[in-house]
Structure formats: C-alpha cells, structure tokens
Enzyme design. Structure first.
Site, PDB file in Angstrom:
ATOM      1  N   GLY A  32      33.144  32.658  51.190  1.00 21.36           N
ATOM      2  CA  GLY A  32      32.144  33.866  50.734  1.00 21.36           C
ATOM      3  C   GLY A  32      31.665  33.996  49.313  1.00 21.36           C
ATOM      4  N   GLU A  64      39.210  25.244  55.183  1.00 20.64           N
ATOM      5  CA  GLU A  64      38.357  26.233  54.335  1.00 20.64           C
ATOM      6  C   GLU A  64      38.886  26.426  52.684  1.00 20.64           C
ATOM      7  OE1 GLU A  64      36.255  29.212  57.124  1.00 20.64           O
ATOM      8  OE2 GLU A  64      38.063  29.847  56.938  1.00 20.64           O
ATOM      9  N   LYS A  70      34.234  38.649  60.983  1.00 22.13           N
ATOM     10  CA  LYS A  70      35.054  39.682  60.084  1.00 22.13           C
ATOM     11  C   LYS A  70      35.074  41.137  60.457  1.00 22.13           C
ATOM     12  CE  LYS A  70      34.798  35.751  56.675  1.00 22.13           C
ATOM     13  NZ  LYS A  70      34.757  35.181  55.484  1.00 22.13           N
ATOM     14  N   HIS A  99      43.504  32.608  58.660  1.00 18.24           N
ATOM     15  CA  HIS A  99      42.477  32.770  57.609  1.00 18.24           C
ATOM     16  C   HIS A  99      42.846  33.283  56.418  1.00 18.24           C
ATOM     17  CE1 HIS A  99      38.494  33.815  55.765  1.00 18.24           C
ATOM     18  NE2 HIS A  99      38.030  33.276  56.735  1.00 18.24           N
ATOM     19  N   ASN A 140      32.615  33.727  62.378  1.00 15.78           N
ATOM     20  CA  ASN A 140      33.521  34.475  62.247  1.00 15.78           C
ATOM     21  C   ASN A 140      32.890  35.829  61.529  1.00 15.78           C
ATOM     22  OD1 ASN A 140      35.631  35.907  61.198  1.00 15.78           O
ATOM     23  ND2 ASN A 140      36.359  34.462  59.665  1.00 15.78           N
ATOM     24  N   GLU A 143      41.716  35.144  54.186  1.00 15.57           N
ATOM     25  CA  GLU A 143      41.624  36.479  53.978  1.00 15.57           C
ATOM     26  C   GLU A 143      43.048  37.212  54.453  1.00 15.57           C
ATOM     27  OE1 GLU A 143      38.030  37.186  55.509  1.00 15.57           O
ATOM     28  OE2 GLU A 143      37.106  36.067  53.721  1.00 15.57           O
ATOM     29  N   SER A 182      30.860  29.030  52.773  1.00 16.60           N
ATOM     30  CA  SER A 182      29.863  29.229  52.415  1.00 16.60           C
ATOM     31  C   SER A 182      28.892  28.073  53.012  1.00 16.60           C
ATOM     32  CB  SER A 182      29.593  28.935  51.024  1.00 16.60           C
ATOM     33  OG  SER A 182      30.072  30.090  50.342  1.00 16.60           O
TER      34      SER A 182
HETATM   35  P1  PGA Z   1      31.872  32.345  54.613  1.00 17.44           P
HETATM   36  O1  PGA Z   1      33.085  32.338  55.248  1.00 17.44           O
HETATM   37  O2  PGA Z   1      31.067  31.264  55.457  1.00 17.44           O
HETATM   38  O3  PGA Z   1      30.976  33.463  54.265  1.00 17.44           O
HETATM   39  O4  PGA Z   1      31.939  31.392  53.287  1.00 17.44           O
HETATM   40  C1  PGA Z   1      33.664  31.526  56.007  1.00 17.44           C
HETATM   41  C2  PGA Z   1      35.064  31.966  56.765  1.00 17.44           C
HETATM   42  O5  PGA Z   1      35.569  32.938  56.130  1.00 17.44           O
HETATM   43  O6  PGA Z   1      35.340  31.454  57.750  1.00 17.44           O
END
Ligand code: PGA
Length: 254
Positions: free
Chosen positions: A172, A166, A11, A94, A9, A96, A213
């Site tokens: 992140g 997640e 983003k 997601h 992803n 976010e 992560s």
């Molecule tokens: P990340 O993001 O691997 O940077 O933690 C995962 C995601 O948002 O799907």
C-alpha cells in the site's frame, strides 16, 4: 510448470453490489487468459453474491480471513466451516491482520490448519517490516514466518498452500520491491525454507506470490522472474482495467 495465480485482495472496499458489478465485467474479460488463475477476495458480506455471479466462470473466489477456531463465542468472526463450500481460497496472516489485529504466528498456523481441514486453500502472507529490512533481517524473518505457518502440516497438505511474500514496507505504499529482490526472497528464502521441511519436489510444486504495490506497469518484470508465481494485489486490484491488464500481461508470459 507452476500455474500463475493473481489474487485481488479488496480489503475493506466495495459493497456487495459493487463487487458483483466488478466480477461480472472481470470474468468476461479474463476468459481469454486461461493460463492464469485469477482470484478475487471480496469482504465477507459480498462473498455469497460474488460466488453466485461467478458460477461456472473462470474466476476463483477467496475470503480475506478466518478465525482459528471452528465455532464458539467470538463475536464478529467467521470460521472455516462457514466458508467451506463457498470459497476456494482464504488469505491468512496478512500484514494488516498481524499489525492491526495482533495476529501471531501461532494463530496463523492454527488458521492454516483449520482452513486445510475444511478444504480451503490458504494464501499465507509473510514479509519483513522496514526496520528488519534495513538491518538485514529479512531472510531470518521470512524463514521463521514460513516455518511457523506450516508447522505440523503434512507434505500432502502443504501442496494446497500458496505463500505470498509481502514486504510490509511495500504494501500500500507505492514502493514496490525490485523484481530481483522479490525473486530472491520468494526463491532463496521462502521456497528454500519449504524445501528444507518437505523436500525439493514439494518446494518446486508450491506457488509463491509477491505482493506490495504490484500493478499493471511492474507486473511484467515481476512475473518474468523464475521464482515469482503470481501476485497478491491490493490497490491495483480495485480497478477493473488495471487488474485485467495484469492478467493479460501475465498470460503473455505463460
Ligand atoms: P497493495 O496491497 O497492492 O495495495 O500494496 C497488497 C496486499 O496487501 O496484498
């Protein structure tokens, strides 16, 4: 056996030119690992160029979002019929989107339904925040989100859904859930919720990813877990070497 699915992803990262350069290199390197389903989810504006660059390549493409209506006065939004035929997958709900764009469980459910109606496979994100995690509310939170996202779907439709567990505190942050924790929530919580709704056969067929992560160092331990069928990866999926290594390590286990 469920085929493992690794989705990057991106983003709000990479221009169309950067995206094309990445996927051209990616597809030559992951051709050696057909046991893994490898997906990239670029920003909307990069989708046509990426799809074109990956024509006949063993790398799938997903969008990062869609609107809950098929068309209308929603400035700046993109809908399922616009994505249909271009991409195979679409990320829905997601954290976010839920956090910064006020997406509710109801919107997530509407998006999932519309995606499926237009032949898109939704990657539905669920996961608890740090506060819920600390007070032991992970399981009810994730169960609730899974049930809400899948409301009114037929068993046939649910087979095309991928769930991504997640935990928000891991996205992140560089703080990965332990493989044991991630496996427990993917299996005993998310898959169990699906089983309660659709029965064991459907629940066993659905792929459940972990996200938060994940990277080339921890993917081996994560993918060794029986209920983790892939990862949704942000930061590590932006770097070609890291993402290819994640696919390679996964392929070595399948
Ligand atoms: P990340 O993001 O691997 O940077 O933690 C995962 C995601 O948002 O799907």
């Amino acid at each position: 056996m469920r085929k493992p699915i690794l989705a990057a992803n991106w983003k709000m990262n990479k221009t169309p030119a950067e995206a094309v350069e990445f996927v051209k290199a990616l597809h030559t390197q992951v051709m050696a690992y057909p046991s893994v389903e490898t997906i990239v989810c670029p920003p909307f504006v990069a989708l046509p160029a990426v799809v074109e660059a990956l024509r006949d390549a063993p790398v799938g493409v997903g969008a990062q979002n869609l609107h809950w209506k098929a068309s209308g006065a929603y400035t700046g939004e993109v809908s399922a019929p616009m994505l249909a035929g271009w991409v195979e997958y679409v990320i829905v709900g997601h954290s976010e989107r839920r956090q910064f764009f006020a997406e509710t469980d109801k919107m997530v459910n509407q998006k999932v339904k519309l995606a499926l109606q237009h032949g898109l496979k939704p990657i539905v994100c669920v996961g608890e925040n740090l506060e819920h995690n600390k007070v032991g509310l992970t399981d009810p939170r994730v169960t609730w989100q899974v049930r809400a996202a899948l409301a009114d779907l037929t068993a046939e439709q649910v087979r095309d859904v991928v769930i991504a567990y997640e935990p928000i505190w891991a996205v992140g942050t560089g703080r990965t859930a332990t493989p044991e924790w991630a496996n427990r929530v993917c299996g005993s919580v998310a898959r169990a919720a699906i089983e309660e709704l659709y029965g064991q056969e459907v629940a066993q067929a659905i792929r459940i990813q972990y996200g938060g992560s994940a990277n080339e160092k921890n993917i081996g331990d994560l993918m060794a877990m029986p209920d983790i069928d892939g990862v949704l990866v942000g930061i590590a999926g932006l770097t070609l070497d890291s993402f290819v290594e994640m696919v390679r390590v996964t392929a070595s286990l399948y």
